[in-house]
Design an enzyme around this catalytic site. Structure first.
Site, PDB file in Angstrom:
ATOM      1  CG  ASP A 159      -2.292   0.544   0.971  1.00 33.06           C
ATOM      2  OD1 ASP A 159      -2.422   1.361   0.044  1.00 33.06           O
ATOM      3  OD2 ASP A 159      -3.237   0.218   1.724  1.00 33.06           O
ATOM      4  CD  GLU A 192       0.726   5.199  -7.270  1.00 34.86           C
ATOM      5  OE1 GLU A 192       1.099   6.350  -7.495  1.00 34.86           O
ATOM      6  OE2 GLU A 192      -0.076   4.570  -8.022  1.00 34.86           O
ATOM      7  CD1 TRP A 193      -4.938   3.220  -3.301  1.00 35.85           C
ATOM      8  CD2 TRP A 193      -3.831   5.041  -2.605  1.00 35.85           C
ATOM      9  NE1 TRP A 193      -4.597   3.032  -1.984  1.00 35.85           N
ATOM     10  CE2 TRP A 193      -3.918   4.131  -1.530  1.00 35.85           C
ATOM     11  CE3 TRP A 193      -3.187   6.264  -2.412  1.00 35.85           C
ATOM     12  CZ2 TRP A 193      -3.372   4.391  -0.277  1.00 35.85           C
ATOM     13  CZ3 TRP A 193      -2.632   6.538  -1.151  1.00 35.85           C
ATOM     14  CH2 TRP A 193      -2.728   5.608  -0.109  1.00 35.85           C
ATOM     15  N   GLY A 194      -3.178   4.477  -8.361  1.00 39.20           N
ATOM     16  CA  GLY A 194      -3.117   5.097  -9.692  1.00 39.20           C
ATOM     17  C   GLY A 194      -2.563   6.508  -9.703  1.00 39.20           C
ATOM     18  CG  ASP A 214      -9.643   2.049  -0.801  1.00 41.37           C
ATOM     19  OD1 ASP A 214      -8.651   1.934  -1.546  1.00 41.37           O
ATOM     20  OD2 ASP A 214      -9.593   1.937   0.426  1.00 41.37           O
TER      21      ASP A 214
END
Ligand code: GLA
Length: 412
Positions: A159, A192-194, A214
């Site tokens: 994460d 890394e959520w983009g 998320d």
């Protein structure tokens, strides 16, 4: 004098050997484990349903249920423990699981999961603290990688909380190298959520990368959590536009774990699952496996729909057209077959007439052409499991609200 020469010789030899070791080490370090995740990874993750309420009993019971429900045999192999399994680091810096939640330790849990024909995944974070405030891997990457290898961990989700000042390419590459050096094959999942467009740089770093923030168990829109928002399924789907060229065997776009069975309607769950299959997305279930409904089980275990996701070409599908909130999607498959999906995003049923003969469906990125003018395909409805004609005839279907019609076009 001779002594001095011999000494200098030995010292030189020592440094030359060191240099070789360094060169050799950087050689072997400069890669990820290959031949893993050649089709999108399938499994289960604890976060979407259980968040921090996890312990070894839940993981063991879930492993049992993966087998008894048939999910394992349908291909769901990874049991992934998300955030909050952590205890403290010891005086030497080695991480240990929370002794109250995981009293038997991770090695015993991994052995149990392996004995069921499943694999075990774990979670860490590139910063100082995980998103749940637990000790993360910054400055401990090599140590943690060795620990995971000793436990027999097969999958790491990594994460991006508490990473101020860190460069994502550097941080994820460091962990990749650490994992590779530890020597135990492990799927490396970048979370890394983009933010830094990992699809542009992570092909040789990880096996999958999150493309968005998320997910939440809702159809469309977002959920406000105060300082951050999570996204409903249709919003996440929209965020995948333009990314398909970056995905393929061993390196997948990850639109987040699934919310099937977590509160949406059965139609919405079916549409969500179908679209994740069209996207060649990792299929990581996020529901309570030991207590799922028959409907949820049937959605997750539809072998024909899973086959679209797991197709060995590994080509992500594409949105061909949109009209009145009805989307038409195609996905090239092996042996010249295609997956075909009509997604109805409206809150009322959509009556569709689709004339394949009038459509020119060409995938210019992966160089595939349906040639509906020359090739006839049988249409196999993947949810009713019935043949419904061929592409020579007009297809007439009514798609319920928030649902799909999904078919395999089988080259005759
Ligand atoms: C982030 C990730 C989630 C989950 C949580 C755990 O929000 O994106 O998938 O792992 O952290 O705290």
């Amino acid at each position: 004098m001779i002594h001095l020469k011999i000494n200098t010789c030995i010292v030189n030899l020592f440094f030359i050997t060191l240099l070789f070791i360094q060169i050799f080490a950087s050689e072997i370090a400069a890669q990820k484990f290959d031949k893993l995740a050649l089709t999108p990874p399938m499994g289960w993750n604890s976060w979407n349903k259980f968040a921090c309420n996890i312990n070894e009993k839940l993981i063991r019971e879930t492993a049992d249920a993966m087998v008894s429900s048939g999910l394992r045999d349908a291909g769901y192999i990874y049991i992934n423990i998300d955030d909050c399994w952590h205890g403290k680091r010891d005086s030497l810096g080695f991480i240990h699981p929370d002794p109250e939640r995981f009293p038997s330790g991770m090695k015993a849990l991994a052995d149990y999961v392996h004995s069921k024909g499943l694999k075990l995944g774990i979670y860490s974070d590139a910063g100082n603290r995980t998103c749940g405030g637990k000790p993360a891997s910054r400055g401990h990457e090599y140590q943690d990688a060795i620990t995971y290898a000793q436990w027999g961990i097969d999958y790491l989700k990594y994460d991006w909380c508490d990473t101020e000042g860190l460069n994502p390419v550097g941080a994820y590459t460091t962990m990749r190298d650490a994992l590779y050096n530890a020597g135990h094959p492990i799927v490396f999942s970048l979370c890394e959520w983009g933010n830094s467009k990992p699809w542009t740089w992570a092909k040789n770093v990880g096996h999958l990368w999150r493309t968005t923030g998320d997910i939440s168990a809702c159809w469309d829109g977002k959920v406000d959590h105060g300082t951050w928002s999570s996204w409903c399924v249709m919003k996440i789907l929209d965020m995948q536009d333009g990314l398909r060229q970056y995905a393929g065997p061993g390196h997948w776009n990850d639109p987040d774990m699934m919310e099937v069975g977590n509160g949406m309607t059965a139609n919405e769950d079916r549409a969500h699952f179908s679209m994740w299959c069209m996207l060649a997305a990792p299929l990581i279930a996020g529901n309570d496996i030991a207590n799922m409904s028959k409907e949820t089980k049937e959605i997750l275990e539809n072998k024909n729909v899973i086959a679209i996701n797991q197709d060995s070409l590994g080509i992500q599908g594409f949105k061909y057209s949109v009209k009145d909130s009805v989307e038409i999607w195609f996905k090239p498959l092996v042996k010249g077959d295609w997956a075909f999906c009509i997604l109805n995003r409206n809150s009322k049923p959509a009556v569709i007439d689709f004339d394949f003969n009038k459509e020119k469906v060409v995938d210019t990125i992966f160089d595939k052409d349906t040639r509906f003018d020359k090739i006839i395909y049988d249409i196999m409805d993947l949810w009713t499991k019935k043949h419904v004609g061929t592409t020579k005839e007009l297809l007439k279907v009514t798609v319920p609200r928030h649902d799909v019609f999904m078919a395999r076009l089988i080259k005759k």
